[in-house]
Motif scaffolding. Structure first.
Motif, PDB file in Angstrom:
ATOM      1  N   VAL A  33       0.818  -1.215   0.000  1.00  0.00           N
ATOM      2  CA  VAL A  33       0.000   0.000   0.000  1.00  0.00           C
ATOM      3  C   VAL A  33       0.851   1.263   0.000  1.00  0.00           C
ATOM      4  O   VAL A  33       0.351   2.353  -0.270  1.00  0.00           O
ATOM      5  N   ASN A  34       2.156   1.089   0.286  1.00  0.00           N
ATOM      6  CA  ASN A  34       3.091   2.205   0.204  1.00  0.00           C
ATOM      7  C   ASN A  34       2.718   3.404   1.075  1.00  0.00           C
ATOM      8  O   ASN A  34       2.843   4.548   0.659  1.00  0.00           O
ATOM      9  N   LYS A  35       2.216   3.140   2.259  1.00  0.00           N
ATOM     10  CA  LYS A  35       1.949   4.238   3.195  1.00  0.00           C
ATOM     11  C   LYS A  35       1.873   3.686   4.617  1.00  0.00           C
ATOM     12  O   LYS A  35       1.791   2.480   4.815  1.00  0.00           O
ATOM     13  N   GLY A  36       1.900   4.581   5.586  1.00  0.00           N
ATOM     14  CA  GLY A  36       1.678   4.188   6.968  1.00  0.00           C
ATOM     15  C   GLY A  36       2.776   3.356   7.576  1.00  0.00           C
ATOM     16  O   GLY A  36       2.529   2.602   8.505  1.00  0.00           O
ATOM     17  N   CYS A  37       3.996   3.494   7.051  1.00  0.00           N
ATOM     18  CA  CYS A  37       5.095   2.710   7.621  1.00  0.00           C
ATOM     19  C   CYS A  37       6.404   3.423   7.331  1.00  0.00           C
ATOM     20  O   CYS A  37       6.639   3.900   6.219  1.00  0.00           O
ATOM     21  N   VAL A  38       7.257   3.490   8.345  1.00  0.00           N
ATOM     22  CA  VAL A  38       8.518   4.207   8.209  1.00  0.00           C
ATOM     23  C   VAL A  38       9.398   3.606   7.103  1.00  0.00           C
ATOM     24  O   VAL A  38      10.224   4.309   6.504  1.00  0.00           O
ATOM     25  N   SER A  44       8.185   5.214  21.944  1.00  0.00           N
ATOM     26  CA  SER A  44       6.779   5.394  21.562  1.00  0.00           C
ATOM     27  C   SER A  44       6.638   5.405  20.039  1.00  0.00           C
ATOM     28  O   SER A  44       5.635   4.942  19.509  1.00  0.00           O
ATOM     29  N   PHE A  45       7.649   5.914  19.346  1.00  0.00           N
ATOM     30  CA  PHE A  45       7.620   5.832  17.875  1.00  0.00           C
ATOM     31  C   PHE A  45       7.620   4.367  17.433  1.00  0.00           C
ATOM     32  O   PHE A  45       6.810   3.943  16.610  1.00  0.00           O
ATOM     33  N   LEU A  46       8.540   3.602  18.003  1.00  0.00           N
ATOM     34  CA  LEU A  46       8.683   2.207  17.588  1.00  0.00           C
ATOM     35  C   LEU A  46       7.478   1.348  17.962  1.00  0.00           C
ATOM     36  O   LEU A  46       7.231   0.315  17.352  1.00  0.00           O
ATOM     37  N   ASN A  47       6.734   1.794  18.991  1.00  0.00           N
ATOM     38  CA  ASN A  47       5.563   1.014  19.404  1.00  0.00           C
ATOM     39  C   ASN A  47       4.277   1.463  18.725  1.00  0.00           C
ATOM     40  O   ASN A  47       3.227   0.862  18.933  1.00  0.00           O
ATOM     41  N   ASP A  48       4.377   2.518  17.913  1.00  0.00           N
ATOM     42  CA  ASP A  48       3.177   3.094  17.300  1.00  0.00           C
ATOM     43  C   ASP A  48       2.829   2.343  16.009  1.00  0.00           C
ATOM     44  O   ASP A  48       3.577   2.352  15.043  1.00  0.00           O
ATOM     45  N   ASP A  49       1.663   1.707  16.017  1.00  0.00           N
ATOM     46  CA  ASP A  49       1.257   0.919  14.852  1.00  0.00           C
ATOM     47  C   ASP A  49       0.935   1.767  13.626  1.00  0.00           C
ATOM     48  O   ASP A  49       0.826   1.235  12.527  1.00  0.00           O
ATOM     49  N   SER A  50       0.792   3.084  13.825  1.00  0.00           N
ATOM     50  CA  SER A  50       0.556   3.924  12.648  1.00  0.00           C
ATOM     51  C   SER A  50       1.879   4.343  12.004  1.00  0.00           C
ATOM     52  O   SER A  50       1.902   5.033  10.995  1.00  0.00           O
ATOM     53  N   LYS A  51       3.002   3.912  12.620  1.00  0.00           N
ATOM     54  CA  LYS A  51       4.312   4.276  12.064  1.00  0.00           C
ATOM     55  C   LYS A  51       5.086   3.071  11.533  1.00  0.00           C
ATOM     56  O   LYS A  51       6.041   3.224  10.770  1.00  0.00           O
ATOM     57  N   ILE A  52       4.706   1.899  11.961  1.00  0.00           N
ATOM     58  CA  ILE A  52       5.357   0.684  11.466  1.00  0.00           C
ATOM     59  C   ILE A  52       4.272  -0.343  11.148  1.00  0.00           C
ATOM     60  O   ILE A  52       3.425  -0.634  11.997  1.00  0.00           O
ATOM     61  N   CYS A  53       4.295  -0.866   9.931  1.00  0.00           N
ATOM     62  CA  CYS A  53       3.225  -1.783   9.527  1.00  0.00           C
ATOM     63  C   CYS A  53       3.434  -3.166  10.156  1.00  0.00           C
ATOM     64  O   CYS A  53       4.538  -3.515  10.572  1.00  0.00           O
ATOM     65  N   PRO A  54       2.363  -3.955  10.243  1.00  0.00           N
ATOM     66  CA  PRO A  54       2.448  -5.253  10.935  1.00  0.00           C
ATOM     67  C   PRO A  54       3.431  -6.228  10.281  1.00  0.00           C
ATOM     68  O   PRO A  54       4.034  -7.049  10.980  1.00  0.00           O
ATOM     69  N   VAL A  55       3.597  -6.135   8.969  1.00  0.00           N
ATOM     70  CA  VAL A  55       4.517  -7.073   8.304  1.00  0.00           C
ATOM     71  C   VAL A  55       5.966  -6.712   8.639  1.00  0.00           C
ATOM     72  O   VAL A  55       6.792  -7.583   8.892  1.00  0.00           O
ATOM     73  N   CYS A  56       6.284  -5.411   8.675  1.00  0.00           N
ATOM     74  CA  CYS A  56       7.631  -4.996   9.091  1.00  0.00           C
ATOM     75  C   CYS A  56       7.890  -5.357  10.554  1.00  0.00           C
ATOM     76  O   CYS A  56       9.026  -5.660  10.927  1.00  0.00           O
ATOM     77  N   ARG A  57       6.842  -5.334  11.377  1.00  0.00           N
ATOM     78  CA  ARG A  57       7.026  -5.729  12.782  1.00  0.00           C
ATOM     79  C   ARG A  57       7.486  -7.174  12.892  1.00  0.00           C
ATOM     80  O   ARG A  57       8.235  -7.531  13.788  1.00  0.00           O
ATOM     81  N   LEU A  58       7.037  -7.999  11.968  1.00  0.00           N
ATOM     82  CA  LEU A  58       7.411  -9.412  11.985  1.00  0.00           C
ATOM     83  C   LEU A  58       8.746  -9.651  11.274  1.00  0.00           C
ATOM     84  O   LEU A  58       9.638 -10.314  11.799  1.00  0.00           O
ATOM     85  N   PHE A  59       8.887  -9.089  10.076  1.00  0.00           N
ATOM     86  CA  PHE A  59      10.064  -9.382   9.244  1.00  0.00           C
ATOM     87  C   PHE A  59      11.188  -8.368   9.398  1.00  0.00           C
ATOM     88  O   PHE A  59      12.265  -8.560   8.856  1.00  0.00           O
ATOM     89  N   GLY A  60      10.894  -7.262  10.098  1.00  0.00           N
ATOM     90  CA  GLY A  60      11.925  -6.262  10.286  1.00  0.00           C
ATOM     91  C   GLY A  60      11.993  -5.272   9.136  1.00  0.00           C
ATOM     92  O   GLY A  60      11.391  -5.468   8.083  1.00  0.00           O
ATOM     93  N   SER A  61      12.712  -4.196   9.365  1.00  0.00           N
ATOM     94  CA  SER A  61      12.901  -3.173   8.337  1.00  0.00           C
ATOM     95  C   SER A  61      14.173  -2.426   8.705  1.00  0.00           C
ATOM     96  O   SER A  61      14.929  -2.871   9.568  1.00  0.00           O
TER      97      SER A  61
END
Ligand code: ZN
Length: 259
Positions: free
Chosen positions: A74-79, A103-120
């Motif tokens: 979707v190309n949005k909503g993730c650092v 708080s940035f790293l814990n904010d779901d509007s800044k990191i998408c769920p797939v990056c939370r699992l696979f990293g970025s």
């Protein structure tokens, strides 16, 4: 930003090829234009990075269909994909305020769920996919002949016949994924991908459009510890100290993200 080790999940099983596959090494020899990747003992293997890539794109495709918006699609909503959020994060890092960073790293509007699992680029991956080695002896890999692209030219790029080495159907590889500090959302997304693998809706390697590379995950077993008491047991008894999670309990996690 070191995370304490709170839980570890070990997923094991075997990948069974339902069709032959070709994971190219980028090399050829006198007999074949494209050889499959081989390990140090010259046996075909599946690089963990290959499996990881397919697993990630499988999860991304499904996650976007259930409104989980992976940034790669979707190309949005993730650092990872947003210049604006990257600038914001750079500023926060400069200020070195630990609370702001967290708080940035814990904010779901800044990191998408797939990056939370696979990293970025900004957060570490929570899963590690081990290289997959052969479980059974296989006969010589077959060579298939591709369709001629251009019969009039005889340049090396336009060979009339293109051979590539394949690993035969029914070949089995050891499968292992290690997850650390997985929360229920991480587990749910991973379960979505692993369920596809168990169901055989999973293709590895090249030429999948020709039907090559179809495989499935068999004999899935999940062992884990969660919490400091579990960690203690694990440190003392290693894998004997781990609990077992049933496949049903694991796949039931999916309802968390679907609801
Ligand atoms: Zn992302």
């Amino acid at each position: 930003m070191f995370e304490k080790l709170q839980s570890r999940y070990i997923f094991r099983g075997e990948i069974v090829l339902e069709k032959e596959f070709h994971i190219g090494s980028g090399k050829g020899d006198a007999r074949t234009d494209a050889l499959v990747v081989k390990d140090f003992s010259n046996r075909p293997y599946i690089p963990g990075s290959s499996l990881r890539g397919v697993l990630r794109s499988t999860i991304e495709r499904i996650a976007s269909s259930i409104g989980k918006n992976p940034c790669m699609l979707v190309n949005k909503g993730c650092v990872t994909n947003s210049g604006e959020l990257q600038e914001e994060f750079k500023k926060i890092l400069k200020d070195k305020d630990k609370t702001d960073i967290e708080s940035f790293l814990n904010d779901d509007s800044k990191i998408c769920p797939v990056c939370r699992l696979f990293g970025s680029t900004v957060i570490a991956s929570r899963i590690r996919v081990t290289d997959l080695y052969l479980k059974n002896d296989i006969k010589l890999t077959a060579v298939r002949h591709g369709v001629a692209i251009n019969r009039d030219t005889e340049t090396s790029q336009d060979k009339a016949k293109f051979d590539f080495e394949t690993v035969p159907a029914q070949t089995r590889f050891d499968f292992e994924i290690i997850g650390e500090n997985l929360d229920d959302n991480n587990l749910a997304l991973l379960a979505i991908g692993i369920q596809e693998m168990v169901d055989g809706d999973f293709w590895l390697g090249g030429n999948t459009a020709r039907g090559l590379g179809k495989c499935k995950l068999a004999g899935l077993k999940i062992k884990y510890f969660n919490g400091s008491e579990g960690l203690r047991q694990y440190l003392v008894s290693r894998e004997d100290g781990l609990d077992e999670m049933s496949k049903e309990d694991f796949f039931n996690k999916i309802s968390i993200v679907v609801a």
